[in-house]
Design a protein around this motif. Structure first.
Motif, PDB file in Angstrom:
ATOM      1  N   ARG A 151       0.810  -1.220   0.000  1.00  0.00           N
ATOM      2  CA  ARG A 151       0.000   0.000   0.000  1.00  0.00           C
ATOM      3  C   ARG A 151       0.840   1.265   0.000  1.00  0.00           C
ATOM      4  NH1 ARG A 151      -4.589   0.259   4.274  1.00  0.00           N
ATOM      5  NH2 ARG A 151      -5.086   1.981   2.850  1.00  0.00           N
ATOM      6  N   ILE A 152       2.127   1.134  -0.273  1.00  0.00           N
ATOM      7  CA  ILE A 152       3.010   2.278  -0.137  1.00  0.00           C
ATOM      8  C   ILE A 152       2.684   3.393  -1.122  1.00  0.00           C
ATOM      9  CG2 ILE A 152       4.795   1.508  -1.748  1.00  0.00           C
ATOM     10  CD1 ILE A 152       5.304   3.116   1.728  1.00  0.00           C
ATOM     11  N   PHE A 153       2.069   3.055  -2.281  1.00  0.00           N
ATOM     12  CA  PHE A 153       1.711   4.068  -3.266  1.00  0.00           C
ATOM     13  C   PHE A 153       0.286   4.582  -3.087  1.00  0.00           C
ATOM     14  CE2 PHE A 153       5.217   1.936  -5.486  1.00  0.00           C
ATOM     15  CZ  PHE A 153       5.979   3.030  -5.868  1.00  0.00           C
ATOM     16  N   ASP A 154      -0.433   4.087  -2.052  1.00  0.00           N
ATOM     17  CA  ASP A 154      -1.785   4.593  -1.807  1.00  0.00           C
ATOM     18  C   ASP A 154      -1.738   6.026  -1.292  1.00  0.00           C
ATOM     19  OD1 ASP A 154      -2.588   2.121  -2.536  1.00  0.00           O
ATOM     20  OD2 ASP A 154      -3.250   1.472  -0.535  1.00  0.00           O
ATOM     21  N   ARG A 155      -2.787   6.746  -1.603  1.00  0.00           N
ATOM     22  CA  ARG A 155      -2.838   8.145  -1.200  1.00  0.00           C
ATOM     23  C   ARG A 155      -3.035   8.265   0.308  1.00  0.00           C
ATOM     24  NH1 ARG A 155      -6.580  10.084  -6.353  1.00  0.00           N
ATOM     25  NH2 ARG A 155      -5.132   9.240  -7.904  1.00  0.00           N
ATOM     26  N   PHE A 156      -2.257   9.180   0.877  1.00  0.00           N
ATOM     27  CA  PHE A 156      -2.275   9.466   2.312  1.00  0.00           C
ATOM     28  C   PHE A 156      -1.753   8.311   3.159  1.00  0.00           C
ATOM     29  CE2 PHE A 156      -5.645  12.386   0.834  1.00  0.00           C
ATOM     30  CZ  PHE A 156      -5.102  13.590   1.278  1.00  0.00           C
ATOM     31  N   TYR A 157      -1.173   7.303   2.507  1.00  0.00           N
ATOM     32  CA  TYR A 157      -0.672   6.189   3.312  1.00  0.00           C
ATOM     33  C   TYR A 157       0.719   6.522   3.829  1.00  0.00           C
ATOM     34  CZ  TYR A 157       0.375   1.497   4.892  1.00  0.00           C
ATOM     35  OH  TYR A 157       0.681   0.418   5.682  1.00  0.00           O
ATOM     36  N   ARG A 158       0.890   6.390   5.122  1.00  0.00           N
ATOM     37  CA  ARG A 158       2.168   6.645   5.762  1.00  0.00           C
ATOM     38  C   ARG A 158       2.557   5.433   6.585  1.00  0.00           C
ATOM     39  NH1 ARG A 158      -0.643  11.516   6.871  1.00  0.00           N
ATOM     40  NH2 ARG A 158       0.227  13.352   5.821  1.00  0.00           N
ATOM     41  N   VAL A 159       3.836   5.072   6.504  1.00  0.00           N
ATOM     42  CA  VAL A 159       4.318   3.965   7.329  1.00  0.00           C
ATOM     43  C   VAL A 159       4.361   4.404   8.790  1.00  0.00           C
ATOM     44  CG1 VAL A 159       6.244   2.396   7.758  1.00  0.00           C
ATOM     45  CG2 VAL A 159       5.630   3.031   5.407  1.00  0.00           C
ATOM     46  N   ASP A 160       4.960   5.545   9.050  1.00  0.00           N
ATOM     47  CA  ASP A 160       5.006   6.115  10.398  1.00  0.00           C
ATOM     48  C   ASP A 160       4.263   7.443  10.326  1.00  0.00           C
ATOM     49  OD1 ASP A 160       5.531   7.106  12.878  1.00  0.00           O
ATOM     50  OD2 ASP A 160       7.699   6.718  12.838  1.00  0.00           O
ATOM     51  N   LYS A 161       2.983   7.408  10.652  1.00  0.00           N
ATOM     52  CA  LYS A 161       2.108   8.557  10.418  1.00  0.00           C
ATOM     53  C   LYS A 161       2.552   9.780  11.207  1.00  0.00           C
ATOM     54  CE  LYS A 161      -1.922   5.741   9.293  1.00  0.00           C
ATOM     55  NZ  LYS A 161      -1.125   4.524   9.119  1.00  0.00           N
ATOM     56  N   GLY A 168       1.653  12.656   2.528  1.00  0.00           N
ATOM     57  CA  GLY A 168       1.290  11.281   2.202  1.00  0.00           C
ATOM     58  C   GLY A 168       0.849  11.104   0.769  1.00  0.00           C
ATOM     59  N   LEU A 169       1.081  12.125  -0.082  1.00  0.00           N
ATOM     60  CA  LEU A 169       0.658  12.062  -1.487  1.00  0.00           C
ATOM     61  C   LEU A 169       1.841  12.033  -2.445  1.00  0.00           C
ATOM     62  CD1 LEU A 169      -2.212  14.726  -1.384  1.00  0.00           C
ATOM     63  CD2 LEU A 169      -2.451  12.243  -1.401  1.00  0.00           C
ATOM     64  N   GLY A 170       3.040  12.150  -1.929  1.00  0.00           N
ATOM     65  CA  GLY A 170       4.207  12.247  -2.812  1.00  0.00           C
ATOM     66  C   GLY A 170       4.370  11.048  -3.722  1.00  0.00           C
ATOM     67  N   LEU A 171       4.388   9.848  -3.136  1.00  0.00           N
ATOM     68  CA  LEU A 171       4.563   8.642  -3.954  1.00  0.00           C
ATOM     69  C   LEU A 171       3.373   8.423  -4.873  1.00  0.00           C
ATOM     70  CD1 LEU A 171       6.200   6.127  -1.453  1.00  0.00           C
ATOM     71  CD2 LEU A 171       7.273   7.312  -3.370  1.00  0.00           C
ATOM     72  N   SER A 172       2.161   8.772  -4.433  1.00  0.00           N
ATOM     73  CA  SER A 172       0.986   8.637  -5.296  1.00  0.00           C
ATOM     74  C   SER A 172       1.125   9.534  -6.514  1.00  0.00           C
ATOM     75  CB  SER A 172      -0.280   9.000  -4.527  1.00  0.00           C
ATOM     76  OG  SER A 172      -0.457   8.138  -3.428  1.00  0.00           O
ATOM     77  N   ILE A 173       1.562  10.781  -6.311  1.00  0.00           N
ATOM     78  CA  ILE A 173       1.755  11.706  -7.433  1.00  0.00           C
ATOM     79  C   ILE A 173       2.856  11.196  -8.351  1.00  0.00           C
ATOM     80  CG2 ILE A 173       2.493  14.043  -8.035  1.00  0.00           C
ATOM     81  CD1 ILE A 173       1.099  15.002  -5.481  1.00  0.00           C
ATOM     82  N   ALA A 174       3.936  10.670  -7.758  1.00  0.00           N
ATOM     83  CA  ALA A 174       5.035  10.146  -8.572  1.00  0.00           C
ATOM     84  C   ALA A 174       4.542   8.994  -9.458  1.00  0.00           C
ATOM     85  CB  ALA A 174       6.174   9.696  -7.664  1.00  0.00           C
TER      86      ALA A 174
END
Length: 613
Positions: A550-560, A570-576
């Motif tokens: 789920r690392i590319f999911d929007r707003f998903y953070r491993v350590d929130k 939490g949108l950086g990887l989703s945008i990438a």
């Protein structure tokens, strides 16, 4: 057993019926004919004897009257001699004895030469006594010691009312019964011949009936084996012919019906095989009779044959619950197949529909399986997205509200404190602006309204500029950065601003999660498909394996908490990911906890400028 089967055939039954009918008819006719003929012969024989007795009584009357008038003289004896001559010559009946008896019962003469000693003796037979009493037409049948049947006839000899004597005749009936026996033999022979002819004709006639039936039976057996190409030959318009015509018509109709049924089955099998939904059909006991391939895939059973198993076992639902779903108002159930903890599971919606048979109620069940895993995940993602957006906006807004209330309460009078509060609110405002901009950017990428403006880009310079932009943060954490570009990579066509944003997100994340004195590497090379592949690798804290999916999911953070404190949305990887997909490329992430993270994205380098996505 073979003989039993022989007598169970229609042909044998017809022959037996014919033989029995003829035999019964012949027996009835024979009994009636023989009895009638026997009675006729006996009556004729008796009548003949009675007539002779009457005639002899007439002659005897003259002789007896003459002898009584003459007395015991020569003339009287002459009368007896004449009577004896009449009995022995004129009335001589073969194998019969005739006696003339006077009124005292004394035998005057007899026709039997071996019984001449009876003359002068009394005859005490009951028939004689009755005749001497004036009783006429006395007759009876006797059997002598040799077993011969004899007829006894006695007639009185009278003059007016006076009885002068009696005529006694005993005649053998063996010749009559011998004739009857010969007639019986002739009749039995005729009966045997008639029965033989009946059997012969019965076999022929039964063949005309049973042969078409046998042919129809053979055709029916062939039909049972699936052969519908033969026809019954019709040899006449009779009932058998009509049966043959009806059978041929039935064969054609059944052939058409089976062909249509086979066609429908193939259509149904094709539909079931190509359906996106799973289908399971059961009988009234819940035993599976039909299951399509999609249902097997959904239930994770591969090519295992689950027919003849109970549907409750296949779905993991109690039989009582299935009965409630089938007969109740709510006919939908939701089940999960797989291991939810490991993330390898599917969510299925099962819709139960009863099969009704006229007059018999529910005769089975159809279970439709819908894979709603993605739908549930999307719904969860939507809810999580709304919750995350709400949370991301609520936090800065709450902070700003608190500081505004503090300023309103008098903190604005303190310039230093007011300046610090305004700075905090400015930072929170910029954070919300970044969040909104990221959301708008994602929205444009999702709606394919963003245009990829490809320009010739020098890859080594692009990567060097990324390192320069983050040089301050790198120096602060004493993180080394290495840039490696394979030979032959110079200029490529890509959207420089968009790819810069991708690289900025990846390098920023690498810096955030890499401890001090760590290292970051950026490498560029060409793949076998002549694509540009860029790798951003660090030796930071890494990502747990359970979070990789789920690392590319929007707003998903491993350590929130840590990510939010570092200013991430939490949108950086989703945008990438969306930018790389807009270029027609791919992106992937590999990581091990406390070992580091490597993000790889590849872009095709031959694209037309200004292509819409």
């Amino acid at each position: 057993m073979k003989e039993m089967r022989l007598f169970q055939t229609i042909q044998s039954k017809i022959v037996i019926i014919y033989v029995l009918l003829i035999l019964m008819a012949m027996q009835l006719i024979g009994v009636y004919f023989v009895r009638t003929m026997e009675r006729s012969f006996i009556d004729n024989f008796t009548d003949s004897l009675n007539k002779q007795a009457y005639l002899l009584a007439g002659f005897a009357e003259l002789s007896l009257v003459a002898s009584q008038e003459a007395g015991p003289t020569a003339e009287g004896k002459k009368s007896y001699a004449d009577l004896n001559e009449i009995v022995t010559s004129l009335f001589n009946i073969s194998d019969a004895e005739i006696q003339i008896i006077d009124a005292n019962g004394i035998v005057l003469t007899t026709s039997a030469q071996n019984k001449a000693s009876l003359i002068g003796q009394k005859n005490l037979q009951a028939e004689v006594i009755s005749a001497l009493q004036g009783i006429k037409d006395i007759q009876s049948e006797t059997i002598d010691i040799d077993g011969h049947r004899r007829k006894v006839v006695a007639q009185p000899v009278s003059e007016g009312a006076k009885v002068l004597g009696a005529v006694y005749i005993v005649a053998s009936m063996e010749s009559l019964y011998g004739t009857m026996n010969r007639i019986n033999k002739i009749f039995l022979s005729g009966t045997g011949i008639a029965l033989a002819l009946t059997v012969f004709l019965g076999v022929i006639i039964s063949h005309t009936i049973t042969n078409p039936i046998k042919e129809i039976t053979r055709q029916a057996t062939a039909m049972a084996d699936g052969n519908f190409n033969q026809k019954v030959s019709v040899k006449g318009p009779d009932e058998i012919g009509q049966l043959g015509n009806a059978f041929n018509h039935m064969t054609n109709r059944l052939k058409e019906a089976l062909s249509l049924n086979e066609e429908e089955r193939e259509k149904l099998a094709s539909v079931l095989a190509n359906m996106n939904d799973g289908v399971i059909a059961t009988d009234d006991q819940g035993t599976i009779i039909v299951v399509n391939r999609q249902a097997k895939q959904m239930l994770r059973i591969g090519n295992e044959d689950i027919t003849d198993r109970n549907i409750s076992e296949a779905l993991g639902i109690a039989q009582e619950k299935i009965g409630q779903y089938v007969q109740g108002e709510h006919q939908t159930a939701t089940i999960q197949v797989g291991n939810e903890e490991e993330g390898d599971f599917v969510t299925l919606r099962v819709v139960f529909t009863p099969i009704h048979r006229r007059g018999e109620g529910i005769s089975g069940t159809i279970a439709m399986l819908h894979d709603i895993t993605e739908q549930e995940q999307l719904e969860d993602a939507r809810r999580e997205f709304v919750a995350n957006v709400s949370h991301e906006l609520r936090t800065p807004l709450t902070t700003m509200k608190s500081y505004l209330e503090a300023l309103d309460d008098g903190a604005i009078e303190d310039p230093a404190l007011a300046h610090r509060f305004v700075g905090v609110m400015r930072n929170e405002t910029e954070r919300m602006i970044r969040l909104v901009n990221d959301l708008l950017h994602l929205s444009r990428l999702d709606s394919r309204k963003a245009l990829i403006s490809r320009v010739p880009t020098h890859v080594p310079d692009m990567l060097e500029e990324v390192a320069d932009r983050f040089s301050f943060q790198l120096d602060q954490k004493e993180i080394s950065i290495e840039i490696e570009v394979a030979s032959g990579i110079q200029e490529v066509m890509l959207d420089r601003d968009q790819i810069d944003q991708v690289l900025d997100n990846l390098v920023s994340n690498a810096i955030k999660y890499t401890p001090e004195e760590g290292s970051i590497a950026i490498r560029a090379r060409k793949t076998e498909k002549e694509w540009l592949e860029i790798v951003v690798q660090d030796n930071g804290i890494g990502i747990p394996r359970k979070d990789l999916a789920r690392i590319f999911d929007r707003f998903y953070r491993v350590d929130k908490a840590r990510s939010r404190n570092m200013g991430g949305t939490g949108l950086g990887l989703s945008i990438a990911r969306e930018i790389v997909k807009a270029h027609g490329g791919t992106i992937s992430l590999d990581s091990e906890l406390n070992q580091g993270t490597r993000v790889t994205f590849a872009l095709p380098v031959h694209r037309m400028e200004g292509e819409a996505v």
